[in-house]
Design a protein around this motif. Structure first.
Motif, mmCIF file in Angstrom:
data_model
loop_
_atom_site.group_PDB
_atom_site.id
_atom_site.type_symbol
_atom_site.label_atom_id
_atom_site.label_comp_id
_atom_site.label_asym_id
_atom_site.label_seq_id
_atom_site.Cartn_x
_atom_site.Cartn_y
_atom_site.Cartn_z
ATOM 1 N N ARG A 330 0.834 -1.206 0.000
ATOM 2 C CA ARG A 330 0.000 0.000 0.000
ATOM 3 C C ARG A 330 0.868 1.257 0.000
ATOM 4 O O ARG A 330 0.553 2.243 -0.677
ATOM 5 N N ASP A 333 2.200 1.716 -3.562
ATOM 6 C CA ASP A 333 1.173 2.283 -4.434
ATOM 7 C C ASP A 333 1.026 3.778 -4.201
ATOM 8 O O ASP A 333 0.858 4.560 -5.145
ATOM 9 N N ARG A 336 3.718 5.768 -5.843
ATOM 10 C CA ARG A 336 3.514 5.904 -7.288
ATOM 11 C C ARG A 336 2.505 6.999 -7.639
ATOM 12 O O ARG A 336 2.506 7.532 -8.753
#
Length: 339
Positions: A330, A333, A336
């Protein structure tokens, strides 16, 4: 934020529940040694044992000390730090920084003369004042470096220093404690935290190992019943789970490698410090602001630790606790999604 782990203030600001926060700021093992169900049969009517007999027996079995040594328990490692320094009343305090901020705080309260030695400079053998009180954290915080202690201990002992070694994160590796040296030097104190390794920040138990004479002196001003029956019962059960030790060390090493990879692949950092504890320190590229990174991670309800209140560090230094694979994924992500 002065200390990691204040998920309540963070959640209030975001308008979510504390349990919805993914807390990378607090370096607590995400796994527990025992379930809370072990407390169902604890009797609350009688006073708890003021001598903490069964708990101390369990601690001594898990953390052996040499002949002539003793230990005392406290309501967490922070309480142990405060009690010890109040008892010693050091005039000259040597802090190997950066380190846990409570040490500098209590030094200020006590009016100590403080000498800071920068660990990152590599000059660990800098002269210290004769008869001063030395504080060293191993593995260190916030970078998690594990130090070889023999040369340092010999140097401090030669200067007739009172030596305090904080080993709150030592359990995450296989390195031996310096507590065995208490037999050779009666001005050596070792501080341990149980909440970090055993994943129970709400169970406040820490302890100090030192010579029996030193512990007797320390206990003179200590109140009875510092710990509750629930604290003691839980920790006795946790200490009895010996399989948890090797399991946690192996798991932490694996997750730490995953976290290192996630930080590296993000492209946000120009340095990731090679820690041996359950957290990693990283430095943002181009001196960028860790508080801004925190703001960028808020949509994912991720809390991190900006380390600008550690001596020698600035707002570009951020620390991440080791979490499980799902939490690290998580975090990746969220990295990103940062523009």
């Amino acid at each position: 934020m002065g200390h990691g782990g204040n998920i309540y203030r963070f959640a209030e600001r975001l308008g979510c529940l504390p349990e919805q926060v993914l807390d990378f700021s607090s370096n607590i093992n995400p796994e527990q040694a025992v379930d809370l169900s072990c407390l169902h049969d604890v009797k609350l009517t009688p006073y708890a044992d003021p001598d903490y007999g069964l708990l101390k027996q369990a601690i001594k079995q898990r953390y052996p000390a040499p002949a002539g040594a003793d230990m005392e328990v406290f309501n967490g490692a922070s309480a142990a730090i405060f009690a010890l320094l109040r008892s010693l009343q050091p005039k000259d305090l040597v802090l190997y920084a950066p380190l846990y901020g409570e040490y500098a705080h209590i030094a200020g309260e006590l009016g100590c003369t403080v000498q800071n030695i920068d660990r990152f400079s590599g000059n660990l053998t800098a002269d210290v004042s004769q008869h001063s009180t030395v504080i060293f954290v191993n593995p260190s915080t916030p970078d998690g470096r594990l130090y070889e202690m023999q040369e340092l201990l010999a140097m401090w002992q030669a200067a007739d220093c009172t030596i305090i070694i904080d080993e709150s994160f030592l359990d995450f590796g296989k390195t031996d404690s310096v507590a065995e040296r208490i037999a050779d030097y009666d001005k050596l104190y070792v501080i341990k935290s149980l909440s970090k390794f055993y994943g129970c920040a709400g169970i406040r138990i820490g302890f100090i190992q030192a010579s029996a004479t030193a512990i007797k002196q320390l206990k003179r001003f200590e109140p009875a019943w510092k710990l509750s029956s629930l604290d003691m019962a839980y920790m006795q059960q946790a200490l009895a789970n010996t399989a948890f030790i090797a399991q946690t060390r192996q798991q932490t090493a694996y997750w730490r490698d995953l976290l290192h990879q996630a930080l590296q692949e993000s492209g946000l950092f120009d340095k990731i410090y090679p820690g041996q504890a359950n957290f990693l320190l990283a430095r943002l590229k181009n001196g960028e602001d860790g508080h801004q990174l925190q703001t960028q991670l808020e949509p994912a309800r991720i809390l991190i630790r900006v380390c600008d209140n550690f001596a020698g560090l600035d707002k570009s230094h951020v620390r991440f606790a080791v979490k499980d694979e799902q939490a690290i994924a998580r975090l990746s992500d969220s990295f990103r999604n940062i523009n």
